[in-house]
Design a protein around this motif. Structure first.
Motif, PDB file in Angstrom:
ATOM      1  N   CYS A 221       0.828  -1.210   0.000  1.00 22.20           N
ATOM      2  CA  CYS A 221       0.000   0.000   0.000  1.00 22.20           C
ATOM      3  C   CYS A 221       0.860   1.257   0.000  1.00 22.20           C
TER       4      CYS A 221
ATOM      5  N   GLN B  34      -4.630   0.081   4.040  1.00 20.07           N
ATOM      6  CA  GLN B  34      -3.380   0.099   4.787  1.00 20.07           C
ATOM      7  C   GLN B  34      -3.595   0.317   6.281  1.00 20.07           C
TER       8      GLN B  34
ATOM      9  N   TRP C 294      -0.761  -3.312  -7.718  1.00 21.63           N
ATOM     10  CA  TRP C 294      -1.995  -3.813  -7.107  1.00 21.63           C
ATOM     11  C   TRP C 294      -2.349  -5.198  -7.650  1.00 21.63           C
TER      12      TRP C 294
ATOM     13  N   VAL D 249      -7.064   3.109  -0.693  1.00 18.53           N
ATOM     14  CA  VAL D 249      -5.805   2.400  -0.408  1.00 18.53           C
ATOM     15  C   VAL D 249      -5.340   2.708   1.010  1.00 18.53           C
TER      16      VAL D 249
END
Length: 125
Positions: free
Chosen positions: A29, A114, A61, A110
Motif C-alpha cells: 500500500c 493500509q 496492485w 488504499v
C-alpha cells in the motif's frame, strides 16, 4: 500433552502469518500510495498526467491482488480495483476533473486498506 503442543504451534503460526501479512500489506500500500501521489502531483502541477505512475500502481496492485484477497475482505479489494479502473477510464477520456476526483478516492481507499484492514483470524483461517 501432544495436543497442547500442536495447538501452541498453530497459534504461533497464525500470529506469525498475521505479522507477515501486516508488513506486506503496509509495504504494498505504501508503494501504491507513492505512485498515486506522483500522479496527483503531475496532474496538479502540469495539468496533465501521462498515466505511467497510475499504470505502475495498478500493476503493483494486480501483482499482489491474490495475496491481499487472502487477508483482506474481498469487498474492500474489489472497491480499490474498481476505483483503479474508473481512474484509468477517466484518464483515457481526458476528463481531468473526474480523474482528479477518482485519484483522491483511490488514495483514500488504499489508505483504508493500509490503516484499517488488518489481518484477522477469520481472514487467515
Amino acid at each position: 500433552m501432544g495436543r497442547i503442543a500442536v495447538a501452541a504451534v498453530c497459534i504461533v503460526l497464525i500470529v506469525a502469518g498475521g505479522i507477515v501479512s501486516l508488513r506486506c500489506t503496509n509495504a504494498v500500500c505504501g508503494d501504491i500510495l507513492a505512485q498515486i501521489d506522483a500522479s496527483l502531483w503531475q496532474l496538479t502541477e502540469t495539468g496533465h498526467d501521462d498515466g505511467r505512475a497510475l499504470t505502475a500502481a495498478y500493476d503493483t496492485w494486480t501483482d499482489f491482488h491474490t495475496w491481499l484477497c487472502a487477508f483482506i475482505e474481498h469487498d474492500q479489494v474489489d472497491q480499490v480495483t474498481a476505483s483503479f479502473q474508473r481512474a484509468m477510464a477517466f484518464l483515457s477520456y481526458e476528463t481531468h476533473d473526474e480523474y482528479l476526483a477518482e485519484l483522491l478516492q483511490l488514495k483514500a481507499l488504499v489508505q483504508m486498506v493500509q490503516a484499517f484492514d488488518r489481518p484477522t483470524l477469520r481472514n487467515i483461517l
